[in-house]
Design a protein around this motif. Structure first.
Motif, PDB file in Angstrom:
ATOM      1  N   GLN A  65       0.830  -1.204   0.000  1.00 47.92           N
ATOM      2  CA  GLN A  65       0.000   0.000   0.000  1.00 47.92           C
ATOM      3  C   GLN A  65       0.868   1.259   0.000  1.00 47.92           C
ATOM      4  OE1 GLN A  65      -2.516   0.452   3.448  1.00 47.92           O
ATOM      5  NE2 GLN A  65      -3.925   1.822   2.383  1.00 47.92           N
ATOM      6  N   TYR A  66       1.917   1.220   0.796  1.00 42.42           N
ATOM      7  CA  TYR A  66       2.850   2.353   0.842  1.00 42.42           C
ATOM      8  C   TYR A  66       3.464   2.605  -0.542  1.00 42.42           C
ATOM      9  CZ  TYR A  66       7.498   4.439   1.347  1.00 42.42           C
ATOM     10  OH  TYR A  66       8.626   5.204   1.166  1.00 42.42           O
ATOM     11  N   LEU A  67       3.899   1.539  -1.213  1.00 48.76           N
ATOM     12  CA  LEU A  67       4.532   1.692  -2.526  1.00 48.76           C
ATOM     13  C   LEU A  67       3.532   2.187  -3.571  1.00 48.76           C
ATOM     14  CD1 LEU A  67       6.699  -1.563  -2.507  1.00 48.76           C
ATOM     15  CD2 LEU A  67       7.575   0.782  -2.560  1.00 48.76           C
ATOM     16  N   VAL A  68       2.362   1.578  -3.622  1.00 49.65           N
ATOM     17  CA  VAL A  68       1.342   1.971  -4.604  1.00 49.65           C
ATOM     18  C   VAL A  68       0.947   3.438  -4.405  1.00 49.65           C
ATOM     19  CG1 VAL A  68      -1.068   1.627  -5.282  1.00 49.65           C
ATOM     20  CG2 VAL A  68       0.452  -0.343  -5.011  1.00 49.65           C
ATOM     21  N   THR A  69       0.863   3.848  -3.130  1.00 51.94           N
ATOM     22  CA  THR A  69       0.463   5.225  -2.827  1.00 51.94           C
ATOM     23  C   THR A  69       1.571   6.216  -3.154  1.00 51.94           C
ATOM     24  OG1 THR A  69      -0.977   4.426  -1.051  1.00 51.94           O
ATOM     25  CG2 THR A  69      -0.398   6.762  -1.027  1.00 51.94           C
ATOM     26  N   SER A  70       2.792   5.913  -2.728  1.00 49.65           N
ATOM     27  CA  SER A  70       3.896   6.858  -2.922  1.00 49.65           C
ATOM     28  C   SER A  70       4.334   6.939  -4.383  1.00 49.65           C
ATOM     29  CB  SER A  70       5.084   6.477  -2.036  1.00 49.65           C
ATOM     30  OG  SER A  70       5.542   5.170  -2.329  1.00 49.65           O
ATOM     31  N   ILE A  71       4.222   5.844  -5.106  1.00 51.56           N
ATOM     32  CA  ILE A  71       4.577   5.852  -6.532  1.00 51.56           C
ATOM     33  C   ILE A  71       3.573   6.677  -7.334  1.00 51.56           C
ATOM     34  CG2 ILE A  71       4.622   4.357  -8.586  1.00 51.56           C
ATOM     35  CD1 ILE A  71       6.054   2.271  -6.874  1.00 51.56           C
ATOM     36  N   GLY A  72       2.334   6.745  -6.830  1.00 49.91           N
ATOM     37  CA  GLY A  72       1.327   7.567  -7.497  1.00 49.91           C
ATOM     38  C   GLY A  72       0.442   6.819  -8.469  1.00 49.91           C
ATOM     39  N   CYS A  73       0.210   5.526  -8.241  1.00 50.48           N
ATOM     40  CA  CYS A  73      -0.641   4.739  -9.153  1.00 50.48           C
ATOM     41  C   CYS A  73      -2.045   5.330  -9.262  1.00 50.48           C
ATOM     42  CB  CYS A  73      -0.726   3.289  -8.674  1.00 50.48           C
ATOM     43  SG  CYS A  73       0.860   2.424  -8.648  1.00 50.48           S
ATOM     44  N   ALA A  74      -2.552   5.866  -8.145  1.00 47.28           N
ATOM     45  CA  ALA A  74      -3.911   6.408  -8.143  1.00 47.28           C
ATOM     46  C   ALA A  74      -4.030   7.677  -8.983  1.00 47.28           C
ATOM     47  CB  ALA A  74      -4.365   6.682  -6.713  1.00 47.28           C
ATOM     48  N   LYS A  94     -11.710   3.813  -6.165  1.00 45.86           N
ATOM     49  CA  LYS A  94     -10.238   3.850  -6.095  1.00 45.86           C
ATOM     50  C   LYS A  94      -9.592   2.748  -6.930  1.00 45.86           C
ATOM     51  CE  LYS A  94      -6.444   3.989  -2.767  1.00 45.86           C
ATOM     52  NZ  LYS A  94      -6.086   4.054  -1.334  1.00 45.86           N
ATOM     53  N   LEU A  95      -8.661   3.165  -7.794  1.00 49.36           N
ATOM     54  CA  LEU A  95      -7.841   2.260  -8.625  1.00 49.36           C
ATOM     55  C   LEU A  95      -8.653   1.448  -9.632  1.00 49.36           C
ATOM     56  CD1 LEU A  95      -5.386   0.937  -5.863  1.00 49.36           C
ATOM     57  CD2 LEU A  95      -4.920   2.674  -7.603  1.00 49.36           C
ATOM     58  N   SER A  96      -9.875   1.890  -9.945  1.00 52.22           N
ATOM     59  CA  SER A  96     -10.720   1.116 -10.868  1.00 52.22           C
ATOM     60  C   SER A  96     -10.577   1.535 -12.329  1.00 52.22           C
ATOM     61  CB  SER A  96     -12.191   1.221 -10.455  1.00 52.22           C
ATOM     62  OG  SER A  96     -12.653   2.563 -10.515  1.00 52.22           O
ATOM     63  N   ASP A 187       9.496  -5.727  -3.692  1.00 52.32           N
ATOM     64  CA  ASP A 187       8.584  -4.589  -3.876  1.00 52.32           C
ATOM     65  C   ASP A 187       7.381  -4.975  -4.727  1.00 52.32           C
ATOM     66  OD1 ASP A 187      10.133  -2.898  -2.358  1.00 52.32           O
ATOM     67  OD2 ASP A 187      11.200  -2.028  -4.066  1.00 52.32           O
ATOM     68  N   LEU A 188       7.640  -5.639  -5.847  1.00 47.25           N
ATOM     69  CA  LEU A 188       6.549  -6.020  -6.745  1.00 47.25           C
ATOM     70  C   LEU A 188       5.607  -7.009  -6.070  1.00 47.25           C
ATOM     71  CD1 LEU A 188       8.384  -6.362 -10.189  1.00 47.25           C
ATOM     72  CD2 LEU A 188       6.903  -4.507  -9.406  1.00 47.25           C
ATOM     73  N   GLU A 189       6.157  -7.926  -5.295  1.00 48.29           N
ATOM     74  CA  GLU A 189       5.320  -8.907  -4.592  1.00 48.29           C
ATOM     75  C   GLU A 189       4.442  -8.217  -3.554  1.00 48.29           C
ATOM     76  OE1 GLU A 189       8.224 -11.658  -3.184  1.00 48.29           O
ATOM     77  OE2 GLU A 189       8.734 -12.326  -5.219  1.00 48.29           O
ATOM     78  N   ALA A 190       4.978  -7.203  -2.900  1.00 50.60           N
ATOM     79  CA  ALA A 190       4.205  -6.454  -1.913  1.00 50.60           C
ATOM     80  C   ALA A 190       3.096  -5.650  -2.596  1.00 50.60           C
ATOM     81  CB  ALA A 190       5.123  -5.524  -1.120  1.00 50.60           C
ATOM     82  N   MET A 191       3.417  -5.008  -3.705  1.00 57.24           N
ATOM     83  CA  MET A 191       2.408  -4.241  -4.440  1.00 57.24           C
ATOM     84  C   MET A 191       1.287  -5.145  -4.934  1.00 57.24           C
ATOM     85  SD  MET A 191       4.944  -1.717  -6.619  1.00 57.24           S
ATOM     86  CE  MET A 191       3.623  -0.895  -7.523  1.00 57.24           C
ATOM     87  N   PHE A 192       1.654  -6.308  -5.432  1.00 58.86           N
ATOM     88  CA  PHE A 192       0.657  -7.251  -5.931  1.00 58.86           C
ATOM     89  C   PHE A 192      -0.241  -7.745  -4.794  1.00 58.86           C
ATOM     90  CE2 PHE A 192      -0.563 -11.598  -7.405  1.00 58.86           C
ATOM     91  CZ  PHE A 192      -1.315 -11.206  -8.509  1.00 58.86           C
TER      92      PHE A 192
END
Length: 221
Positions: A65-74, A94-96, A187-192
């Motif tokens: 969640q931290y990575l997805v949020t800080s990277i700016g996926c939303a 969100k994220l749809s 990182d990718l495993e956590a994001m997934f």
């Protein structure tokens, strides 16, 4: 009296022999049944280990969640409404991705011809030399990444392939997958793990529009 006692003795002796015979016959079947069951394969997880595994999973999801949020996926993948301070994320979407059924605003052809690349107000659609691209649904719904496996996610993020399929089309701009390709496996495993834990939002994102199909979308001015 002696005869009766003798008969009782004989009867008891017979019953004892009969029971012994049945036991001898049954034992091989009981042993065979025990051998058929591989008790070593039955996992014996202690409550302490279960708690540790649950905590590890929670920690992984929080990091994702931290990575997805800080990277700016939303920024691109979450629909938004225009508020007092500009685009504001719609929490339940969100994220749809780009909303199914939404119409695109007219496209300024002159701006494109002058080298501009344009985005809708909520950033879920972009237009440029590649045509029109739409932000994907990243939620855990089947219309998002609900049916994906981890390998597909890694292929999408590192090789820029649609739906993580090696023989699929390339992901279109502005998806910055070349930057994400440098993320570690952890990182990718956590994001997934985080994306798989999100609230599912049913939303079928439209297919991209190629450049030669943009004529009908150009503004009339």
């Amino acid at each position: 009296m002696i005869m009766k006692s003798y008969c009782d003795f004989e009867k008891g002796l017979f019953c004892g022999r009969f029971f012994y015979l049945i036991l001898l016959v049954a034992i091989p079947f009981v042993l065979a049944g025990c051998q058929d069951k591989n008790y070593a394969k039955v996992p014996q997880t202690s409550p302490k280990k279960q708690l540790q595994e649950a905590k590890q999973q929670d920690d992984q999801i929080r990091r994702g969640q931290y990575l997805v949020t800080s990277i700016g996926c939303a920024d691109c993948h979450s629909p938004k409404k225009i508020g007092a301070r500009g685009p504001e994320e719609i929490p339940e979407l969100k994220l749809s991705g780009f909303p199914e059924g939404r119409e695109l605003p007219p496209i300024d052809r002159a701006a494109l011809e002058n080298g501009w690349m344009l985005m809708t107000g909520d950033l879920t659609a972009a237009v440029g030399p590649w045509g029109v691209s739409f932000a994907a649904n990243l939620t855990s719904d089947q219309t998002g990444i609900g049916s994906w496996n981890l390998e597909q996610f890694k292929v999408a993020m590192r090789e820029g392939k649609f739906k993580g399929l090696k023989n699929g089309r390339d992901l279109l701009p502005p998806m910055p997958w070349p930057n994400f390709a440098h993320l570690t496996d952890e990182d990718l495993e956590a994001m997934f793990a985080y994306l798989k834990s999100t609230k599912p939002v049913e939303n079928v994102v439209p297919a991209p529009i190629p450049p030669d199909k943009l004529v009908s979308l150009y503004s009339k001015k």
